[in-house]
Design a protein around this motif. Structure first.
Motif, PDB file in Angstrom:
ATOM      1  N   GLY A  13      -4.266   1.898  10.516  1.00  0.00           N
ATOM      2  CA  GLY A  13      -3.635   1.489   9.261  1.00  0.00           C
ATOM      3  C   GLY A  13      -2.121   1.539   9.341  1.00  0.00           C
ATOM      4  N   VAL A  14      -1.587   2.575   9.989  1.00  0.00           N
ATOM      5  CA  VAL A  14      -0.134   2.669  10.158  1.00  0.00           C
ATOM      6  C   VAL A  14       0.383   1.527  11.030  1.00  0.00           C
ATOM      7  CG1 VAL A  14       1.734   4.086  11.078  1.00  0.00           C
ATOM      8  CG2 VAL A  14      -0.142   5.162   9.819  1.00  0.00           C
ATOM      9  N   ALA A  15      -0.334   1.235  12.129  1.00  0.00           N
ATOM     10  CA  ALA A  15       0.077   0.139  13.006  1.00  0.00           C
ATOM     11  C   ALA A  15       0.043  -1.201  12.275  1.00  0.00           C
ATOM     12  CB  ALA A  15      -0.840   0.094  14.237  1.00  0.00           C
TER      13      ALA A  15
ATOM     14  N   SER B 198      -5.651   1.406   2.331  1.00  0.00           N
ATOM     15  CA  SER B 198      -5.598   2.858   2.251  1.00  0.00           C
ATOM     16  C   SER B 198      -5.478   3.442   3.657  1.00  0.00           C
ATOM     17  CB  SER B 198      -6.854   3.401   1.549  1.00  0.00           C
ATOM     18  OG  SER B 198      -8.010   3.139   2.325  1.00  0.00           O
ATOM     19  N   TRP B 199      -5.516   4.765   3.742  1.00  0.00           N
ATOM     20  CA  TRP B 199      -5.422   5.408   5.047  1.00  0.00           C
ATOM     21  C   TRP B 199      -6.684   5.185   5.876  1.00  0.00           C
ATOM     22  CZ3 TRP B 199      -9.211   8.942   6.142  1.00  0.00           C
ATOM     23  CH2 TRP B 199      -9.935   9.441   5.056  1.00  0.00           C
ATOM     24  N   ARG B 200      -7.779   4.782   5.236  1.00  0.00           N
ATOM     25  CA  ARG B 200      -9.041   4.630   5.956  1.00  0.00           C
ATOM     26  C   ARG B 200      -9.470   3.180   6.125  1.00  0.00           C
ATOM     27  NH1 ARG B 200     -14.396   3.976   5.394  1.00  0.00           N
ATOM     28  NH2 ARG B 200     -14.176   3.431   3.200  1.00  0.00           N
ATOM     29  N   ALA B 201      -9.233   2.337   5.151  1.00  0.00           N
ATOM     30  CA  ALA B 201      -9.803   0.992   5.183  1.00  0.00           C
ATOM     31  C   ALA B 201      -8.929   0.007   4.425  1.00  0.00           C
ATOM     32  CB  ALA B 201     -11.219   1.006   4.591  1.00  0.00           C
ATOM     33  N   THR B 202      -9.210  -1.266   4.646  1.00  0.00           N
ATOM     34  CA  THR B 202      -8.615  -2.367   3.895  1.00  0.00           C
ATOM     35  C   THR B 202      -9.677  -2.931   2.953  1.00  0.00           C
ATOM     36  OG1 THR B 202      -7.082  -2.938   5.678  1.00  0.00           O
ATOM     37  CG2 THR B 202      -7.563  -4.648   4.061  1.00  0.00           C
ATOM     38  N   VAL B 203      -9.322  -3.089   1.699  1.00  0.00           N
ATOM     39  CA  VAL B 203     -10.268  -3.567   0.688  1.00  0.00           C
ATOM     40  C   VAL B 203      -9.923  -5.014   0.348  1.00  0.00           C
ATOM     41  CG1 VAL B 203     -11.241  -3.203  -1.607  1.00  0.00           C
ATOM     42  CG2 VAL B 203     -10.531  -1.240  -0.229  1.00  0.00           C
ATOM     43  N   LEU B 204     -10.927  -5.893   0.443  1.00  0.00           N
ATOM     44  CA  LEU B 204     -10.776  -7.300   0.096  1.00  0.00           C
ATOM     45  C   LEU B 204     -11.599  -7.611  -1.149  1.00  0.00           C
ATOM     46  CD1 LEU B 204     -11.355  -8.903   3.643  1.00  0.00           C
ATOM     47  CD2 LEU B 204      -9.216  -8.046   2.694  1.00  0.00           C
ATOM     48  N   ILE B 205     -11.173  -8.603  -1.886  1.00  0.00           N
ATOM     49  CA  ILE B 205     -11.944  -9.139  -3.008  1.00  0.00           C
ATOM     50  C   ILE B 205     -12.383 -10.546  -2.606  1.00  0.00           C
ATOM     51  CG2 ILE B 205     -11.970  -9.762  -5.431  1.00  0.00           C
ATOM     52  CD1 ILE B 205     -11.757  -6.775  -4.940  1.00  0.00           C
ATOM     53  N   GLY B 206     -13.718 -10.736  -2.477  1.00  0.00           N
ATOM     54  CA  GLY B 206     -14.251 -12.008  -2.029  1.00  0.00           C
ATOM     55  C   GLY B 206     -14.256 -13.067  -3.113  1.00  0.00           C
ATOM     56  N   PHE B 207     -14.773 -14.233  -2.770  1.00  0.00           N
ATOM     57  CA  PHE B 207     -14.812 -15.343  -3.725  1.00  0.00           C
ATOM     58  C   PHE B 207     -15.710 -15.031  -4.913  1.00  0.00           C
ATOM     59  CE2 PHE B 207     -13.624 -17.694   0.191  1.00  0.00           C
ATOM     60  CZ  PHE B 207     -12.444 -18.239  -0.273  1.00  0.00           C
TER      61      PHE B 207
ATOM     62  N   PRO C 189       0.831  -1.209   0.000  1.00  0.00           N
ATOM     63  CA  PRO C 189       0.000   0.000   0.000  1.00  0.00           C
ATOM     64  C   PRO C 189       0.858   1.249   0.000  1.00  0.00           C
ATOM     65  CG  PRO C 189       0.103  -0.924   2.200  1.00  0.00           C
ATOM     66  CD  PRO C 189       0.826  -1.899   1.294  1.00  0.00           C
ATOM     67  N   VAL C 190       0.336   2.340  -0.564  1.00  0.00           N
ATOM     68  CA  VAL C 190       1.070   3.608  -0.609  1.00  0.00           C
ATOM     69  C   VAL C 190       0.770   4.456   0.621  1.00  0.00           C
ATOM     70  CG1 VAL C 190       1.167   3.633  -3.116  1.00  0.00           C
ATOM     71  CG2 VAL C 190      -0.770   4.697  -1.958  1.00  0.00           C
ATOM     72  N   LEU C 191       0.120   3.848   1.631  1.00  0.00           N
ATOM     73  CA  LEU C 191      -0.217   4.610   2.833  1.00  0.00           C
ATOM     74  C   LEU C 191       1.023   5.171   3.507  1.00  0.00           C
ATOM     75  CD1 LEU C 191      -2.143   5.531   5.093  1.00  0.00           C
ATOM     76  CD2 LEU C 191      -1.922   3.259   6.099  1.00  0.00           C
ATOM     77  N   LEU C 192       2.056   4.332   3.665  1.00  0.00           N
ATOM     78  CA  LEU C 192       3.274   4.793   4.332  1.00  0.00           C
ATOM     79  C   LEU C 192       3.979   5.874   3.513  1.00  0.00           C
ATOM     80  CD1 LEU C 192       4.733   1.424   5.672  1.00  0.00           C
ATOM     81  CD2 LEU C 192       3.425   3.153   6.906  1.00  0.00           C
ATOM     82  N   VAL C 193       3.963   5.743   2.198  1.00  0.00           N
ATOM     83  CA  VAL C 193       4.592   6.751   1.339  1.00  0.00           C
ATOM     84  C   VAL C 193       3.870   8.092   1.477  1.00  0.00           C
ATOM     85  CG1 VAL C 193       5.269   7.324  -1.014  1.00  0.00           C
ATOM     86  CG2 VAL C 193       5.284   4.954  -0.273  1.00  0.00           C
ATOM     87  N   ASN C 194       2.547   8.054   1.422  1.00  0.00           N
ATOM     88  CA  ASN C 194       1.776   9.289   1.546  1.00  0.00           C
ATOM     89  C   ASN C 194       1.945   9.918   2.921  1.00  0.00           C
ATOM     90  OD1 ASN C 194       0.789   8.978  -1.060  1.00  0.00           O
ATOM     91  ND2 ASN C 194      -1.027   7.877  -0.408  1.00  0.00           N
TER      92      ASN C 194
END
Length: 353
Positions: free
Chosen positions: A184-186, A216-225, A128-133
């Motif tokens: 998200g950072v943790a 992302s900075w707000r949430a984790t996105v998953l793709i289900g089955f 993720p680019v969270l740490l970069v941002n």
């Protein structure tokens, strides 16, 4: 008195000249050159999407580098003219533009270096680019505060003290947002999962299963089955129980139960089940699949086939392959699955109320 006030420059030229020195310029250009050398020497085998992202970063940096060079050259060129009010004002604001442009180049060079570091440490998986941002934001805030204090003589301590109430109100209003950000950072430092991992999230009575697509900075996105996108706030992810099915941790064990008649030959049934499982290419040969008897009744025996796979996302397709092969092997041997029996109690049944 009015003319004196109007003649007073908004920014002091002496502060600008103290900022624009040769050493910061050399350091900034060295960062740009170092980032370019790393990309050419160590990141030549990057995937195409990463190359596009890195090339876009360098193009953006080059655009700012051109403007910064123009500002820098014009500033030093005008410094050679005789000192007049107009020249002094022009040089002052050109110097300010040079400082802002140089700071932008400095931040963007560091941003590319962070990207390259993450690319080197995550060559096979995405990240993720969270740490970069977040790094870019903190560096930009620090440079802005420094420039404000040194050039505009902004006193940060009284400013922070007087904004305590505003910060409290803002913090309460953004409580969930900040909670998701820090969670998200943790998560990025603990790394219980990475992009591309299959995970199972359990929190209370809710459970989600999917492949990590983005953090992302707000949430984790998953793709289900079912190819559906599942968005889970980072704050919930930080408090949830997470099972990671990535192959880097261990092979994934799955099982299927087959119910066979009680009079079946146990050893032969086990042999056929293992043979059918081994014939499926997606099944790991090491450790090999094996069969155990789960339980027995007067009418049937439950055989549990246990096997190991590498791709959690293909588990249902693999199970379909296995069951198809098992049915084929049983048909060759004349073995039928046990039939469910329904017992209807008569009137003389002593257990009938």
């Amino acid at each position: 008195m009015t003319s004196k006030i109007q003649s007073q420059p908004w920014v002091q030229l002496e502060r600008i000249e103290a900022f624009i020195q040769l050493e910061p310029t050399i350091v900034t250009l060295a960062l740009v050159l170092g980032a370019w050398i790393i990309s050419k020497l160590f990141l030549r085998n990057l995937p195409e999407d990463r190359h596009r992202r890195l090339d876009g970063q360098f193009k953006n940096l080059g655009f700012h580098l051109i403007f910064g060079t123009v500002f820098y050259a014009t500033y030093y060129g005008l410094n050679r003219f005789p000192d007049t009010t107009l020249i002094e004002r022009t040089v002052t604001y050109l110097g300010l533009a040079t400082i802002l442009s140089g700071s932008t180049i400095f931040v963007k060079a560091w941003r590319i270096l962070v990207f390259e570091y993450l690319y080197l440490s995550h060559m096979r998986v995405s990240f993720p680019v969270l740490l970069v941002n977040l790094f870019t934001l903190l560096l930009s805030i620090a440079l802005t505060a420094w420039i404000g204090a040194e050039i505009f003589n902004v006193r940060l301590t009284p400013l922070l003290a007087t904004s305590a109430i505003f910060s409290l109100v803002l913090g309460l209003a953004l409580q969930d947002t900040l909670g998701n950000l820090f969670a998200g950072v943790a998560l990025q430092f603990d790394k219980p999962y990475e992009i591309g991992d299959w995970i199972e999230i359990q929190t209370g009575t809710q459970k989600w299963v999917g492949q990590v697509y983005d953090i992302s900075w707000r949430a984790t996105v998953l793709i289900g089955f079912g190819e559906e996108a599942i968005t889970v706030p980072n704050r919930i992810m930080g408090q949830a129980q997470i099972a990671n099915f990535a192959t880097k941790y261990r092979p994934i064990m799955r099982n299927i139960i087959f119910r066979l008649p009680f009079n079946v030959e146990v050893a032969r049934a086990k042999q056929l089940l293992v043979k059918a499982a081994i014939s499926v290419s997606e099944i790991r040969k090491t450790p090999p699949p094996f069969v155990m008897i789960a339980d027995t009744t007067e009418s049937w025996i439950n055989f549990k086939l246990l096997y190991f796979i590498d791709n959690f996302g293909l588990q249902f397709r693999i199970a379909d392959y296995i069951q198809s092969r098992v049915l084929e092997e049983f048909a060759k041997e004349g073995i039928n699955l046990a039939k469910a029996q329904i017992v209807i109690a008569g009137k003389d049944d002593p257990f009938q109320p």
